[in-house]
Scaffold this motif. Structure first.
Motif, short mmCIF file in Angstrom:
data_model
loop_
_atom_site.label_atom_id
_atom_site.label_comp_id
_atom_site.label_asym_id
_atom_site.label_seq_id
_atom_site.Cartn_x
_atom_site.Cartn_y
_atom_site.Cartn_z
N ARG A 91 38.00 -43.71 10.72
CA ARG A 91 36.69 -43.59 10.10
C ARG A 91 35.91 -42.51 10.86
N SER A 92 34.98 -41.89 10.14
CA SER A 92 34.12 -40.88 10.74
C SER A 92 32.81 -40.82 9.97
N GLU A 93 31.94 -39.90 10.36
CA GLU A 93 30.69 -39.71 9.62
C GLU A 93 31.00 -39.29 8.19
N ALA A 94 30.05 -39.51 7.31
CA ALA A 94 30.23 -39.16 5.90
C ALA A 94 30.52 -37.67 5.74
N LEU A 95 31.31 -37.35 4.72
CA LEU A 95 31.62 -35.96 4.41
C LEU A 95 30.45 -35.29 3.70
N ASP A 96 29.86 -36.00 2.76
CA ASP A 96 28.77 -35.46 1.96
C ASP A 96 27.48 -35.50 2.76
N PRO A 97 26.89 -34.35 3.06
CA PRO A 97 25.66 -34.34 3.86
C PRO A 97 24.48 -35.02 3.16
N ASP A 98 24.57 -35.22 1.85
CA ASP A 98 23.49 -35.89 1.13
C ASP A 98 23.56 -37.41 1.26
N ASP A 100 23.39 -40.96 3.04
CA ASP A 100 22.66 -41.56 4.15
C ASP A 100 23.66 -41.90 5.26
N ARG A 101 23.45 -41.36 6.46
CA ARG A 101 24.38 -41.56 7.58
C ARG A 101 24.50 -43.03 7.98
N ALA A 102 23.47 -43.82 7.70
CA ALA A 102 23.52 -45.24 8.05
C ALA A 102 24.30 -46.06 7.03
N LEU A 103 24.47 -45.54 5.81
CA LEU A 103 25.10 -46.30 4.74
C LEU A 103 26.49 -45.81 4.35
N TYR A 104 26.89 -44.65 4.81
CA TYR A 104 28.18 -44.08 4.39
C TYR A 104 29.03 -43.66 5.59
N ARG A 105 30.33 -43.81 5.42
CA ARG A 105 31.32 -43.33 6.37
C ARG A 105 32.46 -42.71 5.56
N SER A 106 33.20 -41.81 6.18
CA SER A 106 34.41 -41.32 5.55
C SER A 106 35.59 -42.08 6.16
N VAL A 132 44.98 -32.84 11.29
CA VAL A 132 44.68 -33.41 9.98
C VAL A 132 43.41 -32.76 9.41
N ASP A 133 43.48 -32.35 8.16
CA ASP A 133 42.34 -31.71 7.48
C ASP A 133 41.45 -32.81 6.89
N TRP A 134 40.60 -33.36 7.73
CA TRP A 134 39.77 -34.51 7.36
C TRP A 134 38.91 -34.22 6.13
N GLU A 135 38.30 -33.06 6.10
CA GLU A 135 37.38 -32.73 5.01
C GLU A 135 38.09 -32.71 3.66
N ARG A 136 39.36 -32.36 3.64
CA ARG A 136 40.12 -32.31 2.39
C ARG A 136 40.74 -33.66 2.02
N LEU A 137 41.13 -34.44 3.01
CA LEU A 137 41.93 -35.65 2.76
C LEU A 137 41.13 -36.95 2.73
N ALA A 138 40.07 -37.03 3.51
CA ALA A 138 39.30 -38.28 3.61
C ALA A 138 38.36 -38.43 2.42
N THR A 139 37.81 -39.62 2.29
CA THR A 139 36.84 -39.89 1.23
C THR A 139 35.68 -40.69 1.81
N ASP A 140 34.52 -40.53 1.22
CA ASP A 140 33.35 -41.29 1.64
C ASP A 140 33.36 -42.66 0.98
N GLU A 141 32.83 -43.63 1.71
CA GLU A 141 32.66 -44.98 1.17
C GLU A 141 31.32 -45.52 1.62
N GLU A 142 30.73 -46.31 0.75
CA GLU A 142 29.46 -46.95 1.09
C GLU A 142 29.77 -48.23 1.85
N LEU A 143 29.05 -48.45 2.92
CA LEU A 143 29.26 -49.65 3.75
C LEU A 143 28.71 -50.88 3.07
#
Length: 143
Positions: A91-98, A100-106, A132-143
């Motif tokens: 898991r990491s910080e959200a990919l989409d800068p829009d 909310d950092r508190a509600l989303y993780r990649s 690993v190309d995180w930006e291409r392979l990971a996905t954001d999810e809402e917590l």
């Protein structure tokens, strides 16, 4: 709480939240390591990881295959994968800068092979895992 933090070559820190290690050939009772067996093993790992992660993205780092000078049996030449199979959830910080950092993780589940049972940490991991190309392979999810 993460098991460890890995810093990818891109500089992105990712947290290892779950890790399953197993012996690559621990359940092989008969036969020998060969391409058909290895391909079935890899396909099974991917199916299991996809089922366990409930539709989240799963990425295979293609393993190094060695071909020792040994007698080839009925299934072709001996083909050996690294000794330890790894399935890790990161898991990491959200990919989409829009987002909310508190509600989303990649997130991303990665399947890879390595020669030892060492847990990756920091920049001390298999080079293919660090690449690993995180930006291409990971996905954001809402917590």
């Amino acid at each position: 709480m993460a098991l460890s933090r890995v810093v990818l070559a891109s500089g992105r820190p990712v947290d290892l939240t779950e890790l399953r290690l197993s012996s690559t050939y621990g359940e092989v009772l008969e036969g020998y390591p060969c391409k058909p067996l290895n391909d079935l093993t890899i396909a099974g790992l991917l199916r299991s990881a996809e089922h366990t992660r409930h539709g989240g993205p799963v990425h295979l780092i293609p393993p190094k295959r060695e071909y020792p000078d040994q007698y080839a049996g009925g299934f072709g030449p001996v083909e050996v994968l690294p000794a330890v199979t790894c399935v890790g959830s990161f898991r990491s910080e959200a990919l989409d800068p829009d987002h909310d950092r508190a509600l989303y993780r990649s997130r991303l589940t990665v399947v890879w092979f390595q020669p030892t049972s060492r847990i990756p940490s920091g920049r001390d991991a298999e080079s293919a895992l660090l690449d690993v190309d995180w930006e291409r392979l990971a996905t954001d999810e809402e917590l």
